[in-house]
Design a protein around this motif. Structure first.
Motif, PDB file in Angstrom:
ATOM      1  N   GLY A 159       0.860  -1.017  -0.035  1.00 12.07           N
ATOM      2  CA  GLY A 159      -0.100   0.102  -0.194  1.00 12.07           C
ATOM      3  C   GLY A 159       0.873   1.243   0.095  1.00 12.07           C
ATOM      4  O   GLY A 159       2.057   1.269  -0.157  1.00 12.07           O
ATOM      5  N   GLU A 160       0.202   2.351   0.284  1.00 14.80           N
ATOM      6  CA  GLU A 160       0.969   3.522   0.229  1.00 14.80           C
ATOM      7  C   GLU A 160       0.197   4.576   1.218  1.00 14.80           C
ATOM      8  O   GLU A 160      -1.026   4.730   1.497  1.00 14.80           O
ATOM      9  CB  GLU A 160       1.048   4.225  -1.432  1.00 14.80           C
ATOM     10  CG  GLU A 160      -0.509   4.195  -1.800  1.00 14.80           C
ATOM     11  CD  GLU A 160      -0.512   4.546  -3.284  1.00 14.80           C
ATOM     12  OE1 GLU A 160      -1.247   5.277  -3.880  1.00 14.80           O
ATOM     13  OE2 GLU A 160       0.402   4.050  -3.850  1.00 14.80           O
ATOM     14  N   ARG A 161       0.943   5.450   1.699  1.00 15.27           N
ATOM     15  CA  ARG A 161       0.705   6.055   2.849  1.00 15.27           C
ATOM     16  C   ARG A 161       1.259   7.632   2.994  1.00 15.27           C
ATOM     17  O   ARG A 161       2.554   7.729   2.824  1.00 15.27           O
ATOM     18  CB  ARG A 161       0.649   5.591   4.188  1.00 15.27           C
ATOM     19  CG  ARG A 161       0.302   6.426   5.459  1.00 15.27           C
ATOM     20  CD  ARG A 161      -1.186   6.625   5.468  1.00 15.27           C
ATOM     21  NE  ARG A 161      -1.860   7.295   6.513  1.00 15.27           N
ATOM     22  CZ  ARG A 161      -2.113   6.697   7.770  1.00 15.27           C
ATOM     23  NH1 ARG A 161      -1.766   5.551   7.872  1.00 15.27           N
ATOM     24  NH2 ARG A 161      -2.535   7.566   8.764  1.00 15.27           N
ATOM     25  N   ARG A 162       0.659   8.636   2.655  1.00 19.62           N
ATOM     26  CA  ARG A 162       0.868  10.118   2.675  1.00 19.62           C
ATOM     27  C   ARG A 162       0.707  10.895   3.957  1.00 19.62           C
ATOM     28  O   ARG A 162      -0.463  10.688   4.526  1.00 19.62           O
ATOM     29  CB  ARG A 162       0.419  10.639   1.611  1.00 19.62           C
ATOM     30  CG  ARG A 162       0.888  12.146   1.476  1.00 19.62           C
ATOM     31  CD  ARG A 162       0.119  12.916   0.471  1.00 19.62           C
ATOM     32  NE  ARG A 162       0.622  14.199  -0.126  1.00 19.62           N
ATOM     33  CZ  ARG A 162       0.141  15.274  -1.123  1.00 19.62           C
ATOM     34  NH1 ARG A 162      -0.514  14.665  -1.849  1.00 19.62           N
ATOM     35  NH2 ARG A 162       0.950  16.367  -1.031  1.00 19.62           N
ATOM     36  N   VAL A 163       1.814  11.407   4.453  1.00 25.30           N
ATOM     37  CA  VAL A 163       1.787  12.109   5.495  1.00 25.30           C
ATOM     38  C   VAL A 163       2.090  13.661   5.391  1.00 25.30           C
ATOM     39  O   VAL A 163       3.026  13.827   5.198  1.00 25.30           O
ATOM     40  CB  VAL A 163       2.468  11.716   6.980  1.00 25.30           C
ATOM     41  CG1 VAL A 163       2.397  12.399   7.973  1.00 25.30           C
ATOM     42  CG2 VAL A 163       2.455  10.304   7.084  1.00 25.30           C
ATOM     43  N   GLU A 164       0.660  14.447   5.536  1.00 22.77           N
ATOM     44  CA  GLU A 164       0.833  15.798   4.917  1.00 22.77           C
ATOM     45  C   GLU A 164       1.761  16.541   6.124  1.00 22.77           C
ATOM     46  O   GLU A 164       1.894  16.184   7.244  1.00 22.77           O
ATOM     47  CB  GLU A 164      -0.351  16.524   4.998  1.00 22.77           C
ATOM     48  CG  GLU A 164      -1.423  15.919   4.044  1.00 22.77           C
ATOM     49  CD  GLU A 164      -1.128  16.492   2.462  1.00 22.77           C
ATOM     50  OE1 GLU A 164      -0.009  17.025   2.320  1.00 22.77           O
ATOM     51  OE2 GLU A 164      -1.946  16.111   1.610  1.00 22.77           O
ATOM     52  N   LYS A 165       2.520  17.624   5.843  1.00 18.59           N
ATOM     53  CA  LYS A 165       3.425  18.514   6.422  1.00 18.59           C
ATOM     54  C   LYS A 165       2.412  18.978   7.495  1.00 18.59           C
ATOM     55  O   LYS A 165       1.447  19.719   7.207  1.00 18.59           O
ATOM     56  CB  LYS A 165       3.937  19.573   5.521  1.00 18.59           C
ATOM     57  CG  LYS A 165       4.897  20.597   6.510  1.00 18.59           C
ATOM     58  CD  LYS A 165       5.478  21.509   5.672  1.00 18.59           C
ATOM     59  CE  LYS A 165       6.657  22.240   6.490  1.00 18.59           C
ATOM     60  NZ  LYS A 165       7.123  23.496   5.770  1.00 18.59           N
ATOM     61  N   GLY A 166       2.963  18.915   8.796  1.00 15.35           N
ATOM     62  CA  GLY A 166       2.320  19.682  10.009  1.00 15.35           C
ATOM     63  C   GLY A 166       1.278  18.500  10.746  1.00 15.35           C
ATOM     64  O   GLY A 166       0.836  18.699  11.853  1.00 15.35           O
ATOM     65  N   THR A 167       1.229  17.447   9.969  1.00 12.83           N
ATOM     66  CA  THR A 167       0.435  16.363  10.779  1.00 12.83           C
ATOM     67  C   THR A 167       1.320  15.337  11.194  1.00 12.83           C
ATOM     68  O   THR A 167       0.795  14.229  11.734  1.00 12.83           O
ATOM     69  CB  THR A 167      -0.677  15.873   9.853  1.00 12.83           C
ATOM     70  OG1 THR A 167      -0.140  15.006   8.858  1.00 12.83           O
ATOM     71  CG2 THR A 167      -1.510  16.860   9.058  1.00 12.83           C
ATOM     72  N   GLU A 168       2.522  15.232  11.363  1.00 10.70           N
ATOM     73  CA  GLU A 168       3.508  14.267  11.620  1.00 10.70           C
ATOM     74  C   GLU A 168       3.119  14.008  13.024  1.00 10.70           C
ATOM     75  O   GLU A 168       3.170  12.397  13.458  1.00 10.70           O
ATOM     76  CB  GLU A 168       4.857  14.751  11.381  1.00 10.70           C
ATOM     77  CG  GLU A 168       5.389  15.057  10.156  1.00 10.70           C
ATOM     78  CD  GLU A 168       5.117  16.396   9.659  1.00 10.70           C
ATOM     79  OE1 GLU A 168       5.447  16.826   8.646  1.00 10.70           O
ATOM     80  OE2 GLU A 168       4.755  16.988  10.377  1.00 10.70           O
ATOM     81  N   LYS A 169       2.993  14.686  13.843  1.00 10.14           N
ATOM     82  CA  LYS A 169       2.954  14.183  15.352  1.00 10.14           C
ATOM     83  C   LYS A 169       1.466  13.720  15.657  1.00 10.14           C
ATOM     84  O   LYS A 169       1.690  12.640  16.217  1.00 10.14           O
ATOM     85  CB  LYS A 169       2.753  15.648  16.332  1.00 10.14           C
ATOM     86  CG  LYS A 169       4.388  16.048  16.575  1.00 10.14           C
ATOM     87  CD  LYS A 169       4.378  17.373  17.640  1.00 10.14           C
ATOM     88  CE  LYS A 169       4.055  16.955  18.928  1.00 10.14           C
ATOM     89  NZ  LYS A 169       4.295  17.971  19.707  1.00 10.14           N
ATOM     90  N   GLY A 170       0.427  14.099  14.985  1.00  8.38           N
ATOM     91  CA  GLY A 170      -0.831  13.408  15.039  1.00  8.38           C
ATOM     92  C   GLY A 170      -0.778  12.020  14.576  1.00  8.38           C
ATOM     93  O   GLY A 170      -1.425  10.865  15.072  1.00  8.38           O
ATOM     94  N   PHE A 171      -0.237  11.738  13.239  1.00  2.00           N
ATOM     95  CA  PHE A 171      -0.021  10.537  12.723  1.00  2.00           C
ATOM     96  C   PHE A 171       0.992   9.526  13.806  1.00  2.00           C
ATOM     97  O   PHE A 171       0.613   8.391  13.744  1.00  2.00           O
ATOM     98  CB  PHE A 171       0.692  10.847  11.510  1.00  2.00           C
ATOM     99  CG  PHE A 171       1.304   9.285  10.884  1.00  2.00           C
ATOM    100  CD1 PHE A 171       0.493   8.367  10.363  1.00  2.00           C
ATOM    101  CD2 PHE A 171       2.541   9.152  10.828  1.00  2.00           C
ATOM    102  CE1 PHE A 171       1.098   7.196   9.867  1.00  2.00           C
ATOM    103  CE2 PHE A 171       3.410   7.926  10.376  1.00  2.00           C
ATOM    104  CZ  PHE A 171       2.312   6.964   9.867  1.00  2.00           C
ATOM    105  N   LEU A 172       1.812  10.087  14.378  1.00  2.00           N
ATOM    106  CA  LEU A 172       2.837   9.381  15.091  1.00  2.00           C
ATOM    107  C   LEU A 172       2.109   8.890  16.363  1.00  2.00           C
ATOM    108  O   LEU A 172       2.333   7.969  17.040  1.00  2.00           O
ATOM    109  CB  LEU A 172       3.847   9.909  15.367  1.00  2.00           C
ATOM    110  CG  LEU A 172       4.930  10.159  14.059  1.00  2.00           C
ATOM    111  CD1 LEU A 172       6.258  10.891  14.295  1.00  2.00           C
ATOM    112  CD2 LEU A 172       5.379   8.606  13.387  1.00  2.00           C
ATOM    113  N   ALA A 173       1.540   9.862  17.084  1.00  2.00           N
ATOM    114  CA  ALA A 173       0.938   9.714  18.500  1.00  2.00           C
ATOM    115  C   ALA A 173       0.166   8.248  18.848  1.00  2.00           C
ATOM    116  O   ALA A 173       0.664   7.897  20.013  1.00  2.00           O
ATOM    117  CB  ALA A 173      -0.112  10.818  18.916  1.00  2.00           C
ATOM    118  N   PRO A 174      -0.764   7.805  18.079  1.00  2.00           N
ATOM    119  CA  PRO A 174      -1.243   6.545  18.674  1.00  2.00           C
ATOM    120  C   PRO A 174      -0.357   5.412  18.245  1.00  2.00           C
ATOM    121  O   PRO A 174      -0.786   4.237  18.955  1.00  2.00           O
ATOM    122  CB  PRO A 174      -2.712   6.351  17.961  1.00  2.00           C
ATOM    123  CG  PRO A 174      -2.193   7.199  16.674  1.00  2.00           C
ATOM    124  CD  PRO A 174      -1.372   8.163  16.841  1.00  2.00           C
TER     125      PRO A 174
END
Length: 379
Positions: A159-174
């Motif tokens: 698959g593929e996953r895009r993490v937009e700039k500024g959303t890195e912490k929210g993506f990583l948190a859980p």
């Protein structure tokens, strides 16, 4: 300019290559590694992982957990061929590529938005790799290497996953702290004993607290947990060989000294391979006599980064090559036919004890320097 970093990882690479060759393996649990009970699992399919099997596990335990698994010895030359195919496709498409391992690449697409659109280009590159090689591959897309690597893990399988700039912490948190590159066998239990299981908790902590517990590595982990990573994508360059030579102050036929030096060179070269994530399949021994006559002899061996296997071959070649009984001025060892691949991926018939010993020695040398620990033969 906003950075754009892509991480690509071929899914269950060795298994996927074997399935290209033998379609009957599709959908079945597959183990690749040593056939003896003292061997280790080099790679396994997702079907085998459901039984608790993982890479570097003793083969005997893997077969107990998944008795229906199909065992394959493995073919590093074949895997290297497909790895190079993928690398060539990527290099044809983008200017800056770092080959992190036999199945893993980092790509710097910074500045390419104005030409095509980096995200669209990354997606098309992934589809091209799948189409031209038949191999499944996952992709992570973000502003740095750490977040992109973790995003790739979340995109698997295929698959593929895009993490937009500024959303890195929210993506990583859980996510689990295990997802952070650099948290390994020692750091993970230490953090778990502190009650830390999710990246969110690391984000909420003070960096100095982690530094007191983990030293400078604590700051690195805190930055990664917060989506901060300024490390560069290092352009891919593969040396064709690595070597070491020793010239004696006085010409010698001291077999004890000669054997010790050759084994030390083999040990250092094997460490260099493992540190760089590479394997060799060709060993060459060189002798220069006191009259400056120079002779070499080489031999093939299964792809490896094992100092035991390399040392055995070095001594075997020296015994065949040294027949003139003349004083020796210089001896050398060269490893060639290098490919990318981690240590546990090539020791198909090595013992788990040998692998664990090499890993322990490697960790000490990486942290404190090569001379911090030496094998008995070098004393």
């Amino acid at each position: 300019m906003e950075r754009t970093i892509v991480h690509c990882d071929l899914d269950t690479f060795f298994v996927s290559v074997e399935r290209l060759i033998n379609g009957s393996l599709v959908g079945k649990p597959v183990l690749i590694g040593g056939s003896s009970d003292r061997g280790v699992v080099s790679a396994c399919s997702y079907e085998a992982r459901r039984f608790g099997v993982h890479s570097a596990m003793p083969m005997r335990l893997a077969k107990q957990l998944c008795p229906e698994a199909i065992l394959i010895r493995g073919d590093m030359e074949l895997y290297a061929k497909y790895s190079n195919m993928v690398t060539e496709i990527i290099e044809e498409t983008v200017p800056v590529v770092e080959k992190a391992s036999i199945d893993e690449h980092y790509i710097d697409m910074t500045g390419m938005d104005r030409f095509f659109g980096s995200w669209k280009l990354a997606q098309e590159l992934r589809r091209r790799i799948i189409k031209e090689t038949g191999l499944p591959i996952s992709l992570g897309f973000s502003v740095n290497k750490t977040v992109s690597k973790i995003a790739t893990g979340e995109a698997k399988p295929c698959g593929e996953r895009r993490v937009e700039k500024g959303t890195e912490k929210g993506f990583l948190a859980p996510l689990s702290i295990r997802k952070i590159p650099g948290i390994g066998e020692k750091t993970y239990p230490l953090l778990r004993n502190m009650g830390i299981s999710q990246i969110r908790t690391l984000q909420e902590m003070d960096a100095l607290t982690l530094r007191r517990v983990l030293g400078q590595n604590g700051v690195v982990i805190w930055n990664k947990a917060n989506g901060v990573d300024n490390s560069e994508v290092i352009p891919f360059h593969q040396n064709k060989s690595i070597s070491k030579e020793h010239t004696f102050d006085q010409d010698t036929i001291d077999m004890v000294q000669l054997r010790k030096i050759m084994l030390s060179m083999a040990d250092e070269l094997a460490f260099d391979l493992r540190r760089d994530g590479r394997l060799t399949s060709c060993v060459t021994v060189k002798i220069r006599y006191s009259n400056f006559d120079t002779h070499t002899m080489q031999a093939k061996l299964p792809y490896t980064a094992s100092e035991r296997l390399i040392s055995e071959k070095v001594l075997e070649l020296f015994n065949k090559l040294y027949s003139r009984r003349m004083l020796i001025r210089l001896i050398g060892v060269r490893l060639s036919n290098l490919i990318w691949g981690a240590q546990q991926l090539d020791l198909f018939e090595d013992r788990i004890e040998d692998i664990n010993l090499s890993r322990a020695i490697d960790r000490i040398r990486i942290k404190y320097g090569h001379q911090a620990i030496v094998r008995g033969f070098a004393l």
